[in-house]
Design an enzyme around this catalytic site. Structure first.
Site, mmCIF file in Angstrom:
data_model
loop_
_atom_site.group_PDB
_atom_site.id
_atom_site.type_symbol
_atom_site.label_atom_id
_atom_site.label_comp_id
_atom_site.label_asym_id
_atom_site.label_seq_id
_atom_site.Cartn_x
_atom_site.Cartn_y
_atom_site.Cartn_z
ATOM 1 C CE1 TYR A 51 0.752 2.884 -4.643
ATOM 2 C CE2 TYR A 51 0.212 1.072 -6.105
ATOM 3 C CZ TYR A 51 0.874 1.557 -5.003
ATOM 4 O OH TYR A 51 1.666 0.724 -4.259
ATOM 5 N NE ARG A 91 9.793 -5.241 -3.414
ATOM 6 C CZ ARG A 91 8.860 -4.995 -4.336
ATOM 7 N NH1 ARG A 91 9.186 -4.985 -5.616
ATOM 8 N NH2 ARG A 91 7.601 -4.757 -3.984
ATOM 9 C CE LYS A 125 -0.697 -0.842 -3.030
ATOM 10 N NZ LYS A 125 0.277 -1.840 -2.644
ATOM 11 C CD GLU A 170 2.719 -1.662 -0.614
ATOM 12 O OE1 GLU A 170 2.964 -1.797 -1.830
ATOM 13 O OE2 GLU A 170 1.800 -2.269 -0.032
ATOM 14 C CG ASP A 171 6.831 -1.278 -2.436
ATOM 15 O OD1 ASP A 171 6.344 -2.366 -2.777
ATOM 16 O OD2 ASP A 171 6.681 -0.237 -3.098
ATOM 17 C CG ASP A 174 4.916 -5.381 -1.787
ATOM 18 O OD1 ASP A 174 4.513 -4.648 -2.698
ATOM 19 O OD2 ASP A 174 5.369 -4.945 -0.719
ATOM 20 C CG ASN A 209 3.184 -2.391 -11.056
ATOM 21 O OD1 ASN A 209 2.660 -2.157 -12.128
ATOM 22 N ND2 ASN A 209 2.543 -2.965 -10.052
#
Length: 562
Positions: A101, A154, A172, A243-244, A267, A415
């Site tokens: 990850y 993103r 994940k 996610e993202d 997030d 990150n």
């Protein structure tokens, strides 16, 4: 009987078994299995244990000279023998977590199309919007219980990666299994391919996604709505993790679906939960409460505001009123401190904007109130970075904070590592070792003044696997704010620093299974109390968590007919 002791009945044989990563054992197939499943001659003579296989795999792993190659190697094992993959990762969890990850997964996403080898998960492209149900039924996973879905817009701090973002759901879900004991057979990564606005991808002849500008507006909303409905029909009990997604979509999607389906946004909510848990541990170690802190944020997007709202909720639960709690939170973005007279505040920013009247007497250097101005006037005790912009926690800012706060709490959470607001080494040097530092990506310990400082990784992997295990074990139908708050408190209860007055802020990754089970129980208990799950005693919940916790061990196979 435990699942790993119960035989698994297989209706097929020969090379098909070796090509199925969920059931392939490679050289660990027994003599009896090799005969029954027509595998004789397809494998070398020696029969190995999973530990012997893992030892060979680790030896091969150590021969690679860069992290991206190590990531690709581990992904290859995952795509051929998942049980071996998870045994290997669990044996070396601290070493391999940054490889499977963050930060390495960021590089893997950027090179996803160039490095593509085998299929994993589902890609649902906008041109196939009328065939979503068919696509879901094409999945090789039939008993899906946890889905991680992204649209790739993103990815970490790297921006629009198109279908390259698939690396994030894959990574994940690897952590759901390696940290939270979720069987890989129950997991499914999904990418919604709605195009990309990344010109480098659109011009790249190797890019494997839909070569089109991103759709938006009503088209996008209708596509996501069709996806959510189709998933609910196919797997009505599945937990969906967003996610993202980009800021413009992340919060609206969460608000739209959190009361309709069992879903959450890692997030926003997962980051908030692990941050609050880490802050609670830090406060407990200092024999104080979170409601006594003044907290400055650099980054006022959906993630930062999600953390801030969770902090406000925790402060209120500790006894202060909401208005007072909000007055102690200072959100700074590229335009300076958020204030209630600013135009174009986003909906989720409005409640977190400071009253202009409250800051009118501040001494400031320029027109906008900068982070340094906040340090000098508000005198925060906690500084959290979620800006995605490297180096913004400068020496001047950290020293200004340290002037009024002997033990500042500094969390540069962005990150991957290349985007961090400040390195732990710098923060500790600037504060002469007095700062309590946690980061979003892994960092090596820092040696200073004869001491070694372990750097806690305030990573969502401490939280979301336990949430998933708790939801699955309780059969919860929703993920409520109270369940997330329970996960934060449970994490804080595992802090060595809070428990013993020394050691790291967060427990070592070697203890992640125990941490995830502890969080799962807290989450499941609240789900039952709120009526999001069927009534259940504490003893039965604890037993359900143990029963659902998958371990990387081979099962015995027996032959059956179709």
């Amino acid at each position: 009987m435990d699942d790993h002791k119960r035989p698994l009945y297989l209706p097929f044989a020969g090379p098909a078994i070796l090509e199925a990563p969920l059931i392939n054992k490679g050289s660990a197939f027994t003599d009896e299995e090799r005969v029954f499943f027509n595998l004789e001659g397809l494998l070398p003579h020696v029969i190995e244990t999973i530990e012997e296989q893992a030892s060979r795999a680790y030896d091969q792993y150590t021969n690679f000279t860069n992290d991206l190659d190590r990531h690709i190697y581990l992904r290859n094992i995952q795509d051929t023998n998942e049980t071996l993959y998870y045994r290997l990762v669990q044996n070396h969890i601290t070493e391999m977590m940054p490889i499977i990850y963050t930060p390495t997964v960021g590089m893997a996403c950027e090179r996803f199309s160039k490095n593509y080898r085998r299929n994993r998960g589902l890609f649902i492209s906008y041109p196939h919007k009328d065939r979503i149900e068919d696509i879901l039924n094409n999945s090789t996973r039939q008993k899906v219980k946890i889905i991680v879905v992204t649209d790739g817009e993103r990815i970490l701090g790297l921006g629009d990666q198109g279908i390259g973002g698939m690396g994030i759901p894959i990574g994940k879900l690897s952590l759901y299994t390696s940290c939270g004991g979720i069987s890989p057979a129950y997991t499914l990564p999904i990418t919604l391919d709605v195009g990309t606005d990344n010109p480098h991808l659109l011009e790249d002849p190797m890019y494997m996604g839909w070569r089109n500008q991103r759709i938006g507006g009503e088209e996008y909303k209708e596509f996501v709505e069709a996806f959510m409905q189709a998933v609910n029909r196919r797997w009505p009990d599945a937990l969906i993790q967003f996610e993202d997604f980009a800021q413009k979509n992340a919060m609206p999607l969460l608000e739209r679906y959190k009361d309709q389906y069992c879903c959450f946004n890692d997030d926003i909510q997962g980051t908030a939960a692990v941050t609050v848990g880490s802050l609670l541990a830090a406060c407990k170690a200092a024999k104080s409460q979170l409601c006594e802190q003044r907290i400055a944020f650099l980054g006022a997007g959906s993630a930062g505001c999600g953390i801030a709202e969770a902090i406000v909720a925790q402060m209120v639960s500790e006894g202060i009123d909401e208005a007072q709690a909000r007055s102690q939170v200072f959100m700074v973005d590229r335009w300076g401190l958020l204030q209630d007279n600013m135009p174009n505040l986003l909906n989720f920013q409005e409640k977190l904007a400071q009253k202009t009247q409250a800051v009118k007497d501040w001494t400031i250097e320029n027109g906008n109130i900068s982070l340094l101005d906040v340090m000098n006037n508000a005198k925060p005790t906690v500084l959290i970075g979620v800006s995605g912009a490297p180096g913004l926690f400068s020496e001047e800012i950290i020293k200004a904070m340290h002037q009024h706060c002997p033990r500042p709490i500094v969390f540069p959470l962005s990150n991957p590592t290349s985007r961090v607001e400040a390195t732990p080494k710098d923060v500790l040097h600037w504060t002469n070792g007095q700062a309590l530092v946690a980061t979003g990506s892994p960092f090596e310990p820092v040696a200073l003044n004869g001491e070694t400082f372990e750097i806690a990784q305030c990573n969502n992997s401490y939280i979301f696997p336990g949430i998933g295990l708790g939801v699955l074990s309780a059969g919860a139908k929703r993920v409520s704010d109270e369940m997330l708050m329970a996960s934060s408190r449970a994490l804080a209860e595992c802090s060595p620093l809070a428990l013993n007055g020394e050691g790291p802020l967060l427990p070592p990754l070697e203890e992640i299974h125990q941490v995830s089970k502890h969080i799962a129980f807290a989450v499941a208990k609240v789900a039952v109390e709120q009526g999001h799950a069927l009534p259940c005693t504490d003893e039965l919940l604890a037993q359900s968590i143990e029963n659902n916790f998958w371990t990387a061990e081979y099962r015995r196979y027996k032959r059956t007919s179709f």
